[in-house]
Design a protein around this motif. Structure first.
Motif, mmCIF file in Angstrom:
data_model
loop_
_atom_site.group_PDB
_atom_site.id
_atom_site.type_symbol
_atom_site.label_atom_id
_atom_site.label_comp_id
_atom_site.label_asym_id
_atom_site.label_seq_id
_atom_site.Cartn_x
_atom_site.Cartn_y
_atom_site.Cartn_z
ATOM 1 N N GLY A 120 0.839 -1.195 0.000
ATOM 2 C CA GLY A 120 0.000 0.000 0.000
ATOM 3 C C GLY A 120 0.870 1.240 0.000
ATOM 4 N N HIS A 121 0.205 2.355 -0.105
ATOM 5 C CA HIS A 121 0.939 3.610 -0.107
ATOM 6 C C HIS A 121 0.998 4.196 1.306
ATOM 7 C CE1 HIS A 121 0.713 2.987 -4.291
ATOM 8 N NE2 HIS A 121 -0.547 3.410 -4.450
ATOM 9 N N ARG B 215 -8.843 5.946 1.137
ATOM 10 C CA ARG B 215 -9.377 4.938 0.212
ATOM 11 C C ARG B 215 -9.011 5.272 -1.214
ATOM 12 N NH1 ARG B 215 -14.227 4.904 3.160
ATOM 13 N NH2 ARG B 215 -14.360 3.043 4.483
ATOM 14 N N LYS B 216 -9.276 6.525 -1.579
ATOM 15 C CA LYS B 216 -9.038 6.972 -2.957
ATOM 16 C C LYS B 216 -7.581 6.762 -3.344
ATOM 17 C CE LYS B 216 -8.874 11.455 -5.177
ATOM 18 N NZ LYS B 216 -9.112 12.887 -4.892
ATOM 19 N N ARG B 217 -6.685 7.004 -2.387
ATOM 20 C CA ARG B 217 -5.247 6.922 -2.690
ATOM 21 C C ARG B 217 -4.651 5.580 -2.283
ATOM 22 N NH1 ARG B 217 -2.833 11.728 -5.102
ATOM 23 N NH2 ARG B 217 -3.985 13.524 -4.376
ATOM 24 N N ASP B 218 -5.473 4.682 -1.795
ATOM 25 C CA ASP B 218 -5.005 3.379 -1.299
ATOM 26 C C ASP B 218 -3.880 3.538 -0.268
ATOM 27 O OD1 ASP B 218 -4.928 0.640 -0.948
ATOM 28 O OD2 ASP B 218 -3.510 0.322 -2.588
ATOM 29 N N ARG C 272 -2.269 2.948 3.186
ATOM 30 C CA ARG C 272 -2.347 1.908 4.226
ATOM 31 C C ARG C 272 -1.416 2.188 5.408
ATOM 32 N NH1 ARG C 272 -6.926 -1.132 3.480
ATOM 33 N NH2 ARG C 272 -7.340 -1.126 1.233
ATOM 34 N N HIS D 82 -11.218 0.083 6.993
ATOM 35 C CA HIS D 82 -10.117 0.329 6.056
ATOM 36 C C HIS D 82 -8.815 0.058 6.800
ATOM 37 C CE1 HIS D 82 -7.927 2.388 2.753
ATOM 38 N NE2 HIS D 82 -7.118 2.776 3.737
#
Lengths: 413, 413
Positions: free
Chosen positions: A21-22, A112-115, A117, A143
């Motif tokens: 994830g980012h 969420r939009k940018r994933d 984590r 999330h």
């Protein structure tokens, strides 16, 4: 010590980068001169980490997350990052904001939009609380998010940790300011009062003594929030030192308060509401110093009395950095990324090894141990009378502030 | 330029030391961080000079001469002197005192008793006046004395000289303070007002701009004593910058005054006499900054407004020195001894060579050209509207302050 022990370092690099994830980094609260060291520490470790792909920075902390106002950090390049690391104040912009429940939910739209984590939030105890709120929200909204708090504060008032990144450099500034001001006061004798930052903890004010070498070096009196401030006692102390030495340098914390807990600054502001100008500032203001100077002048008529309030210079002056502080701030950032691989949340703390030579490493403590609360100085750092700082503090703080500007005096003086 | 040209340097050492008399050094006025460089420059040159035997230092300037409170300086040894040279404030102690006729006569008792034939007096324009008085007295009492004034001041307001030893380091401090404070203000936007020293000249306040690199860097507004201060115009300027940038960093000289010459600080002190505390300080006080901040808050309700007054840190902070300033302060001291061999009196001035690359050498100017008077900044250093500093000043002052702490910013911000 409630801190969890750090996990063993990876002994080999993974064969290929596996994105999970980012990551997102935010900076919050009052700046320090090494807060960007932590930022860069996170970025450089994240760029090399198998579990993190892109790295975003939120402009002005939670405000930037709310507005989806992000910049890419993993593509900045080494030269830019290295320059930013040595730059005072928050390169991403900072914020003083505790998000509401609604704002927390709104932030997860960005996540969420940018994933995203992984969230690394650099700040003081308020920021640890924000991190904790984010963590709880992530569970309730489903999330998956890992949240690591990266400490910074010039006040050094975070719990659990031995000390805070940012403190050492601010302590060096205060120590060198007093070192110079004591020589100034020796040159043109009089009574000088310097107001130092620190609302609840006296660590920064205590650093005023770190440059003392000779018995007659100032500051000769130090007042911190850990001991109730008694105005008459303060005036008596000053008169006594002045009578003995012909001069007196005093360090006063902006947070000094009476036995009932009302700060002197609040008391002055209340009475000042009746004057012609109103709007007296509590911080970013010289009111406390001026008030104390006026009191001393009343008590000792004809004496040369001056007051300075060090103000924001203590947290942002460019060019006064403790090297150790800078290194540790970087380490704390790097290790935050390491902990994010194995832990869902926590705050990075510094553990000092026992013994005479200074060694320090990081550990991870639960967020809620740092959130909201502040730490005061141990009573053993203040002398019995409550107007000076002990050797125990000097032993504690000297390695953090590092080497001070060398000074000398003429023989026969 | 009224300065006399410097005599040619000696091309060979004298074969033996021929004593003519002893020398005395005094330090006077507000300290700087390089005033001891000049002290040590004089001592090391005097030790090697054929016309000077012993070297005495007077403790606290004329006070020490009056009381015959002297220390030997030629026997201090290199290591001590080198350490003292790097130490802020006046190692001999300073004084703010203009001697009366009676005191002047009394000082000559010390000069006679000690066979002192050379006086080096380090200080600002008041010290040049003291030096001049001593010179005149020496003629009237028939005690042959050479008197050389060695300049120092952070205000940079001495006449004739291109600039003053002490200014470069103070300018570096102010520049780095604004560099950091601008980054701080960028992190947590609002309106910030910083009060800088300088009663009659804006040189030090102008140094606030030396760290600007980008168009949006602060300070965004600068007010110096060279231009009459108009309160409404100031408020309009601040409101305009804040509306455009969402933040505003302002540099204000402590000496700003209205068109009739009354300083704002005086006006505030006069009105403040009516408040409950009285005794409001003009210098070593935060009153001016607090007053301006209160005015801005009234004009722009709800805005975050803070003020800091840099105070004595500007002249004595340990660890912020311009290398060139330190070297020139030493050179001025050394050359003062050289001039004392060939001239009866004078003040050492710095002459900057024309051209792009910075070169500077000393010359000797008559004492009375520097005594009493002060110098303001050329109008060309201030913009037309009187609220900012021009490139002409930056070109003038950059070589004096030297290299500032390097900073960087993230791409995309």
């Amino acid at each position: 010590m409630a801190a969890r022990k750090s996990p063993p370092r990876r002994t080999s690099s993974p064969t290929r980068k596996r994105s999970v994830g980012h990551a997102l980094i935010g900076q919050s609260g009052g700046p320090t001169v090494v807060i960007n060291q932590s930022l860069v520490g996170i970025v450089e470790a994240a760029v090399g980490a198998a579990h993190i792909d892109k790295v975003f920075g939120a402009r002005h902390g939670v405000k930037g997350i709310l507005a989806d106002d992000l910049v890419r950090l993993d593509t900045q390049g080494k030269a830019v990052l290295e320059k930013v690391a040595g730059t005072p104040a928050a390169a991403l912009g900072s914020v003083r904001k505790k998000p509401t429940r609604e704002e927390c939910l709104a932030m997860f739209e960005t996540f969420r939009k940018r994933d995203i984590r992984f969230v690394f939030y650099i700040g003081g105890n308020d920021s640890a609380e924000t991190a904790n709120i984010l963590l709880e929200t992530s569970r309730s909204v489903g999330h998956e998010l890992r949240v690591i708090h990266v400490p910074k504060t010039i006040d050094n008032d975070l719990r659990v940790t031995d000390h805070c990144p940012g403190y050492g450099s601010a302590a060096k500034f205060v120590a060198q300011a007093f070192l110079g001001d004591d020589l100034d006061n020796r040159s043109l004798p009089g009574i000088k009062i310097d107001i130092v930052m620190g609302r609840h903890a006296g660590f920064l004010t205590a650093a005023s003594v770190l440059g003392r070498r000779h018995a007659d070096d100032g500051p000769h009196l130090v007042y911190v929030p850990e001991v109730a401030f008694d105005e008459q006692r303060f005036l008596d102390d000053v008169a006594d030192v002045y009578a003995r030495r012909g001069r007196c340098l005093v360090a006063v914390s902006e947070g000094v308060h009476d036995a009932s807990g009302v700060t002197l600054a609040e008391r002055i502001a209340t009475s000042a509401e009746h004057d012609a100008h109103g709007n007296v500032q509590l911080s970013g203001s010289g009111a406390l110093g001026d008030w104390l100077a006026a009191r001393v002048k009343q008590a000792l008529p004809g004496t040369r009395v001056r007051a300075d309030t060090f103000g924001y210079l203590q947290r942002s002056f460019a060019g006064c950095v403790s090297e150790r502080d800078a290194k540790e701030a970087r380490m704390v950032g790097r290790d935050a990324v390491r902990y994010s691989r194995t832990h869902e949340s926590g705050t990075v703390v510094l553990e000092r090894a026992p013994g005479k030579s200074y060694r320090c490493r990081t550990a991870l403590a639960p967020l809620d141990q740092v959130a909201r609360f502040t730490k005061s100085m141990p009573r053993a750092f203040v002398n019995k009378r409550g107007n000076d700082i002990t050797q125990a503090f000097v032993t504690y703080a000297t390695p953090l502030a590092g080497k001070l500007h060398p000074v000398g005096r003429l023989k026969g003086i």
